[in-house]
Design a protein around this motif. Structure first.
Motif, short mmCIF file in Angstrom:
data_model
loop_
_atom_site.label_atom_id
_atom_site.label_comp_id
_atom_site.label_asym_id
_atom_site.label_seq_id
_atom_site.Cartn_x
_atom_site.Cartn_y
_atom_site.Cartn_z
N UNK A 140 55.79 39.56 31.24
CA UNK A 140 55.95 38.16 31.98
C UNK A 140 55.72 38.29 33.63
N UNK A 141 55.85 39.24 33.96
CA UNK A 141 55.98 40.18 34.97
C UNK A 141 54.80 40.02 35.38
N UNK A 142 54.41 40.99 34.88
CA UNK A 142 53.00 41.59 34.43
C UNK A 142 51.78 40.63 34.50
N UNK A 143 51.92 39.88 33.77
CA UNK A 143 51.44 38.85 33.37
C UNK A 143 51.02 37.98 34.99
N UNK A 144 52.36 38.01 36.07
CA UNK A 144 51.94 36.76 37.42
C UNK A 144 51.52 37.91 37.64
N UNK A 145 51.76 38.91 37.84
CA UNK A 145 50.85 39.66 39.28
C UNK A 145 50.22 40.48 38.31
N UNK A 146 49.24 39.68 37.51
CA UNK A 146 47.78 39.87 36.69
C UNK A 146 47.25 38.83 37.80
N UNK A 147 47.66 37.84 36.97
CA UNK A 147 47.03 36.51 38.23
C UNK A 147 47.44 36.22 39.81
N UNK A 148 48.15 37.36 39.72
CA UNK A 148 48.21 37.14 41.48
C UNK A 148 47.13 37.82 41.88
N UNK A 149 46.90 39.19 41.59
CA UNK A 149 45.45 39.55 41.48
C UNK A 149 44.64 39.17 41.59
N UNK A 150 44.16 38.08 40.74
CA UNK A 150 43.01 38.05 40.52
C UNK A 150 42.51 36.79 41.11
N UNK A 151 43.64 35.92 41.77
CA UNK A 151 44.25 34.62 42.69
C UNK A 151 43.38 35.38 43.33
N UNK A 152 44.42 36.35 44.07
CA UNK A 152 43.78 36.99 46.04
C UNK A 152 42.24 37.55 45.41
N UNK A 153 41.68 38.13 44.06
CA UNK A 153 40.12 38.51 44.37
C UNK A 153 39.68 36.95 44.32
N UNK A 154 39.84 36.31 43.56
CA UNK A 154 38.83 35.17 43.49
C UNK A 154 38.73 34.52 45.47
N UNK A 155 39.80 34.76 46.26
CA UNK A 155 40.08 33.64 47.38
C UNK A 155 39.07 35.18 47.97
N UNK A 156 39.12 36.44 47.96
CA UNK A 156 38.23 37.09 48.54
C UNK A 156 37.11 36.60 48.49
N UNK A 157 36.73 36.92 47.61
CA UNK A 157 35.20 36.55 46.60
C UNK A 157 34.35 35.54 47.28
N UNK A 158 35.53 33.98 47.40
CA UNK A 158 34.96 33.02 47.85
C UNK A 158 34.87 32.89 49.26
N UNK A 159 36.02 34.35 50.06
CA UNK A 159 35.44 34.18 51.53
C UNK A 159 34.50 35.15 52.44
#
Length: 107
Positions: free
Chosen positions: A24-43
């Motif tokens: 679960x922690x890994x899944x949350x970490x992956x979701x967080x990384x994906x969200x950060x990547x999406x934010x960086x792409x939008x930026x």
């Protein structure tokens, strides 16, 4: 063939539970990384669009300056032509006046 379940002891169930928590922690970490990547792409996309907008503004200003310069040159050429035509008209008037005087003197 039947599959037999092994009886689980308390250690195995604790290990399974802790591995589930890590997952679960890994899944949350992956979701967080994906969200950060999406934010960086939008930026990055926003930065690119802002750069394009800035380039278009510079191009527009350059064209405005070129047009203003062309209009100034065109105005100066038109003014020169007008002055030239006015000078020709004055010369023609002077020549006509001189011809009238010459005719008057010849009589």
């Amino acid at each position: 063939m039947s599959v037999q379940k092994r009886p689980s002891n308390s250690r195995e169930s604790e290990a399974d539970a802790s591995s589930h928590d890590v997952t679960d922690e890994q899944a949350q970490s992956i979701e967080l990384v994906e969200a950060r990547l999406q934010i960086m792409q939008l930026r990055d996309f926003a930065i690119g669009e802002a750069a394009k907008s800035g380039e278009m503004r510079v191009r527009l200003q350059t064209k405005e300056y070129e047009l203003a310069a062309a209009l100034t040159v065109n105005h100066e050429k038109n003014l020169h032509i007008q002055n030239h035509l006015a000078h020709i008209a004055r010369l023609e008037q002077a020549m006509a006046a001189a011809a009238t005087r010459t005719e008057a003197l010849a009589l």
